[in-house]
Design a protein around this motif. Structure first.
Motif, PDB file in Angstrom:
ATOM      1  N   UNK A  40       0.867  -1.169   0.000  1.00  0.00           N
ATOM      2  CA  UNK A  40       0.000   0.000   0.000  1.00  0.00           C
ATOM      3  C   UNK A  40       0.907   1.223   0.000  1.00  0.00           C
ATOM      4  N   UNK A  41       1.040   1.873  -1.157  1.00  0.00           N
ATOM      5  CA  UNK A  41       1.957   2.997  -1.321  1.00  0.00           C
ATOM      6  C   UNK A  41       1.206   4.306  -1.100  1.00  0.00           C
ATOM      7  N   UNK A  42       1.750   5.156  -0.240  1.00  0.00           N
ATOM      8  CA  UNK A  42       1.149   6.476   0.004  1.00  0.00           C
ATOM      9  C   UNK A  42       2.268   7.501   0.114  1.00  0.00           C
ATOM     10  N   UNK A  43       2.122   8.610  -0.601  1.00  0.00           N
ATOM     11  CA  UNK A  43       3.150   9.649  -0.600  1.00  0.00           C
ATOM     12  C   UNK A  43       3.140  10.520   0.638  1.00  0.00           C
ATOM     13  N   UNK A  44       2.024  10.572   1.364  1.00  0.00           N
ATOM     14  CA  UNK A  44       1.935  11.378   2.570  1.00  0.00           C
ATOM     15  C   UNK A  44       2.033  12.869   2.271  1.00  0.00           C
ATOM     16  N   UNK A  45       2.524  13.625   3.226  1.00  0.00           N
ATOM     17  CA  UNK A  45       2.718  15.066   3.069  1.00  0.00           C
ATOM     18  C   UNK A  45       4.134  15.423   3.511  1.00  0.00           C
ATOM     19  N   UNK A  46       4.625  16.579   3.033  1.00  0.00           N
ATOM     20  CA  UNK A  46       5.956  17.043   3.419  1.00  0.00           C
ATOM     21  C   UNK A  46       5.879  18.457   3.981  1.00  0.00           C
ATOM     22  N   UNK A  81      13.200  12.063  -1.901  1.00  0.00           N
ATOM     23  CA  UNK A  81      12.727  13.416  -2.180  1.00  0.00           C
ATOM     24  C   UNK A  81      12.987  13.714  -3.649  1.00  0.00           C
ATOM     25  N   UNK A  82      11.980  14.278  -4.303  1.00  0.00           N
ATOM     26  CA  UNK A  82      12.101  14.669  -5.705  1.00  0.00           C
ATOM     27  C   UNK A  82      12.048  16.188  -5.759  1.00  0.00           C
ATOM     28  N   UNK A  91      14.642  18.140 -11.255  1.00  0.00           N
ATOM     29  CA  UNK A  91      16.002  18.665 -11.203  1.00  0.00           C
ATOM     30  C   UNK A  91      16.958  17.648 -10.590  1.00  0.00           C
ATOM     31  N   UNK A  92      16.495  16.950  -9.570  1.00  0.00           N
ATOM     32  CA  UNK A  92      17.321  15.940  -8.896  1.00  0.00           C
ATOM     33  C   UNK A  92      16.452  15.136  -7.939  1.00  0.00           C
ATOM     34  N   UNK A  93      17.011  14.045  -7.436  1.00  0.00           N
ATOM     35  CA  UNK A  93      16.368  13.254  -6.385  1.00  0.00           C
ATOM     36  C   UNK A  93      17.384  13.036  -5.263  1.00  0.00           C
ATOM     37  N   UNK A  94      16.876  12.800  -4.067  1.00  0.00           N
ATOM     38  CA  UNK A  94      17.747  12.549  -2.923  1.00  0.00           C
ATOM     39  C   UNK A  94      16.988  11.702  -1.912  1.00  0.00           C
ATOM     40  N   UNK A 110      10.577  23.047  -6.066  1.00  0.00           N
ATOM     41  CA  UNK A 110       9.636  22.343  -5.197  1.00  0.00           C
ATOM     42  C   UNK A 110      10.283  21.065  -4.676  1.00  0.00           C
ATOM     43  N   UNK A 111       9.997  20.749  -3.424  1.00  0.00           N
ATOM     44  CA  UNK A 111      10.441  19.486  -2.829  1.00  0.00           C
ATOM     45  C   UNK A 111       9.214  18.608  -2.620  1.00  0.00           C
ATOM     46  N   UNK A 112       9.207  17.454  -3.273  1.00  0.00           N
ATOM     47  CA  UNK A 112       8.129  16.468  -3.134  1.00  0.00           C
ATOM     48  C   UNK A 112       8.664  15.264  -2.362  1.00  0.00           C
ATOM     49  N   UNK A 113       7.771  14.551  -1.710  1.00  0.00           N
ATOM     50  CA  UNK A 113       8.089  13.244  -1.152  1.00  0.00           C
ATOM     51  C   UNK A 113       7.614  12.177  -2.123  1.00  0.00           C
TER      52      UNK A 113
END
Length: 200
Positions: A40-46, A81-82, A91-94, A110-113
């Motif tokens: 069960x995949x969930x991105x949640x919030x950041x 983080x995307x 731009x990058x991932x980490x 922007x920083x996404x989870x």
């Protein structure tokens, strides 16, 4: 997931042990099996550790521009983080926080989870909103953190009549009210300082 070769009638039912009698006559299970992992995949919030979703940094000043990100409600075997521009171009991932934006120059990102299964496939230059970000299922966070990278500009200050020197009468009943406006100031935190002979 097994393969089953058998003769006679199939007798196995849901809930039976796979090592039991599976048919009325002889039968043979496959030598191996395929393991299917259901997630069960969930991105949640950041947000930042202080709960902010908008951050201003000073690029190029030689000091680290660290943004310490925390994720809430994410679920999945892997997380990263995307970082995208304001058009969602990657731009990058980490996989680590804090993120340092000192060398990024001026701009907005922007920083996404990202919660995902399998391998991370997100590539620089792809649209995070439309591309496959992982080899398995994945989910971006419901929100993002906006990072505004800007060198502060104080701009110009003058009264509403465009004056830079005003006389008021101190210690009298006459109003000492002075109204002013700022032009050319940069975005971000801004305040006004009142000083006498350069002393605040």
């Amino acid at each position: 997931l097994w393969g089953l070769s058998y003769q006679g009638d199939l007798t196995v039912e849901e809930g039976d042990d796979a090592t039991g009698q599976l048919a009325t006559s002889c039968f043979s299970l496959s030598d191996n099996f395929v393991t299917v992992i259901r997630e069960d995949i969930a991105g949640g919030t950041v947000a930042t550790v202080t709960g902010e979703t908008e951050v201003f940094t000073c690029p190029g000043d030689g000091n680290p521009d660290l943004v310490n990100v925390v994720s809430t409600g994410a679920n999945g075997s892997n997380f990263a983080y995307v970082i995208t521009d304001d058009n969602n171009v990657i731009l990058m991932t980490s996989d680590e926080s804090p993120l340092d934006f000192e060398g990024a120059g001026e701009g907005v990102c922007r920083i996404w989870g990202l919660s995902y299964a399998g391998d991370l496939t997100a590539m620089e230059g792809e649209d995070a909103a439309t591309t496959m970000l992982a080899s398995g299922c994945f989910s971006l966070s419901e929100n993002f953190i906006t990072v505004v990278r800007v060198v502060p500009e104080g701009g110009n200050i003058a009264t509403l009549d465009n004056e830079t020197e005003v006389e008021v009468c101190a210690g009298t009943d006459e109003s000492g009210l002075v109204e002013w406006e700022i032009t050319g100031g940069s975005d971000g935190a801004y305040t006004n300082l009142i000083a006498q002979d350069g002393i605040i």
